[in-house]
Design an enzyme around this catalytic site. Structure first.
Site, PDB file in Angstrom:
ATOM      1  N   ASN A   9       4.174  -4.021   1.164  1.00 40.29           N
ATOM      2  CA  ASN A   9       2.844  -3.090   1.096  1.00 40.29           C
ATOM      3  C   ASN A   9       1.720  -3.921   0.605  1.00 40.29           C
ATOM      4  OD1 ASN A   9       1.547  -1.968  -1.502  1.00 40.29           O
ATOM      5  ND2 ASN A   9       2.402  -0.449  -2.186  1.00 40.29           N
ATOM      6  N   ARG A  88       2.989   0.160   4.186  1.00 40.06           N
ATOM      7  CA  ARG A  88       2.248   1.289   3.314  1.00 40.06           C
ATOM      8  C   ARG A  88       1.132   1.652   4.335  1.00 40.06           C
ATOM      9  NH1 ARG A  88       0.790   1.183  -2.531  1.00 40.06           N
ATOM     10  NH2 ARG A  88       0.288   4.025  -2.976  1.00 40.06           N
ATOM     11  N   HIS A 177       0.039   8.771  -2.857  1.00 36.41           N
ATOM     12  CA  HIS A 177       1.232   9.525  -3.839  1.00 36.41           C
ATOM     13  C   HIS A 177       1.927  10.015  -3.128  1.00 36.41           C
ATOM     14  CE1 HIS A 177      -0.874   8.141  -8.434  1.00 36.41           C
ATOM     15  NE2 HIS A 177       0.002   7.243  -7.199  1.00 36.41           N
ATOM     16  N   ARG A 238      -8.255   4.667 -15.150  1.00 40.59           N
ATOM     17  CA  ARG A 238      -9.811   5.507 -14.111  1.00 40.59           C
ATOM     18  C   ARG A 238      -9.204   7.059 -14.808  1.00 40.59           C
ATOM     19  NH1 ARG A 238      -5.804   5.419  -8.414  1.00 40.59           N
ATOM     20  NH2 ARG A 238      -5.051   3.729  -9.094  1.00 40.59           N
ATOM     21  N   GLU A 382       9.493   4.432  -3.217  1.00 37.83           N
ATOM     22  CA  GLU A 382       8.356   4.537  -2.286  1.00 37.83           C
ATOM     23  C   GLU A 382       9.056   3.910  -0.667  1.00 37.83           C
ATOM     24  OE1 GLU A 382       4.334   5.091  -4.042  1.00 37.83           O
ATOM     25  OE2 GLU A 382       5.025   4.570  -5.692  1.00 37.83           O
TER      26      GLU A 382
END
Ligand code: AMP
Length: 398
Positions: A9, A88, A177, A238, A382
């Site tokens: 990743n 990923r 996600h 964010r 993940e």
């Protein structure tokens, strides 16, 4: 086992990796190279209960990090156990809804999709290229973060903009996600003892980035993140949803440049912006418990916006099997979970206080009262999804 998957990743200045058994999710080795391309570059490897950290002062990029990892694997007789590499990749656009064997065309597409994910896809591609150099013939598979959401219907993914922006430029909601939402929904289906295709679930991934997804009959039908990972609920740094008019106001009335606005909305807003303290939920919770007014406000806005998003997604269902909390905050913060559930009483979500206090630090289970709609805390994984899907994709080939 010779069938391990190396999961990679890659971020712009970091590279997270783990060597995994794709069948049972056992982690053989894991680590992180961070602060790449700076004087603070460091690589950490956890293997056999030991953790080694090595600082390197030379220009230490993704390629050097992978070379270091390969040398470590070779030295510990693990390199030959790498059956394939699973990457990923953040943005797969509309083209990629499945795990994809990486070839020259796929790399070109990932690069072309960089215009939709300028911070992520170029870094993902760097990881792929570095792994290709180091592992030569080992097959590589891309697992796209957007793929799980490709089942959304048009009414969910289209914005109320002139249609040609979608037709000509692909401007639509993609969602992110995806591997996390898929993993936790699969776990919930196992707990419910029925196939995921028969499950109706709302899943809330609450970490530094946050998203809520409606999963109907096992498929994503709506999600809160959009064209970019800025839409939806409030996050660590964010803003999530704001009136788009705020952007014009900041530029036209207050004189900010577009670059500054971009930075404000992505890096200076959310929990950090409101609390004026930190983007870290633990720090904010502690400050709030000591009476800090801004910290309390940040947690209130954060949880209200998540509750509102969950409530709005119930319009996709006539029945709901349950709600899932995952991600660093969802898995650990009983305070945020409690605040969210208290605002969803009308939808029959009622917290079991004791269970909520128990389900933390890797524990999995229901935190709702017995007559409530179930509400599970499920630690995400993940990496395991990437390893499993990489393995399955290659076995399809044969
Ligand atoms: P992630 O991006 O999934 O790693 O999640 C990071 C977020 O999880 C940060 O805001 C952390 O403060 C938060 N987090 C981790 N552990 C806890 C905890 N015990 N209580 C509250 N928040 C936590």
């Amino acid at each position: 086992m010779q069938n391990n998957i190396l999961v990679i990743n890659c971020g712009s200045s970091s590279l997270k990796f783990s060597l995994m058994n794709p069948v049972n999710g056992q982690i053989i080795l894991a680590g992180l190279a961070e602060c790449l391309l700076t004087a603070e570059a460091v690589i950490t490897i956890k293997h056999q209960e030991k953790k080694i950290s090595i600082a390197l002062s030379d220009p230490f990029d993704h390629e050097v990090a992978i070379k270091f990892l390969v040398d470590y694997l070779t030295e510990h007789q693990l390199k030959k156990s790498v059956y394939a590499i699973g990457h990923r990749v953040v943005h797969g656009g509309e083209k990629y809804s499945q795990p994809t064997l990486i070839d020259e065309d796929v790399k070109i597409s990932i690069e072309q999709l960089s215009k939709l994910a300028p911070l992520h896809n170029p870094a993902n591609l760097q990881g792929i290229q570095a792994a290709e150099k180091a592992f030569k013939q080992t097959p590589q598979v891309a697992i796209f973060d957007t793929a799980f959401h490709q089942t959304m219907p048009k009414k969910s993914y289209l914005y109320g903009l002139p249609y040609h922006f979608y037709q000509d430029h692909g401007i639509r909601k993609y969602g992110f996600h995806g591997t996390s939402h898929y993993f936790v929904c699969k776990e919930a289906a196992t707990m419910l003892k029925k196939p995921i295709e028969q499950c109706n679930i709302i899943s809330a991934h609450l970490g530094n980035g946050c998203s809520v997804t409606a999963v109907k009959q096992g498929k994503s039908v709506d999600t809160s993140l959009g064209l970019t990972p800025l839409e939806g609920v409030m996050m660590g740094t964010r803003s999530g949803d704001i009136d788009a008019g705020v952007i014009f106001h900041l530029v036209e009335q207050l004189g900010y440049s577009l670059e500054e606005v971009n930075n404000i909305l992505n890096k200076k807003s959310g929990l950090l912006g409101v609390s004026q303290l930190s983007n870290d939920c633990r720090t904010i919770e502690e400050a709030a418990s000591n009476g800090n007014v801004q910290a309390t406000l940040a947690l209130e806005i954060f949880s209200y916006r998540i509750a509102k998003s969950i409530a709005s997604f119930t319009c996709n269902f006539t029945s709901l099997d349950g709600l899932i909390f995952t991600g660093g905050i969802g898995e650990n913060s009983m305070f945020i979970r409690s605040l969210i559930l208290s605002q969803l009483a009308l939808l029959n979500f009622h917290e079991d206080k004791l269970a909520n206090e128990t389900m933390r630090f890797g524990k999995q289970g229901n935190i709702a009262q017995s007559d409530s709609t179930p509400c599970w805390v499920i630690p995400t994984n993940e990496e395991w999804v990437i390893a499993e899907q990489t393995y399955q994709r290659l076995n399809q080939e044969q």
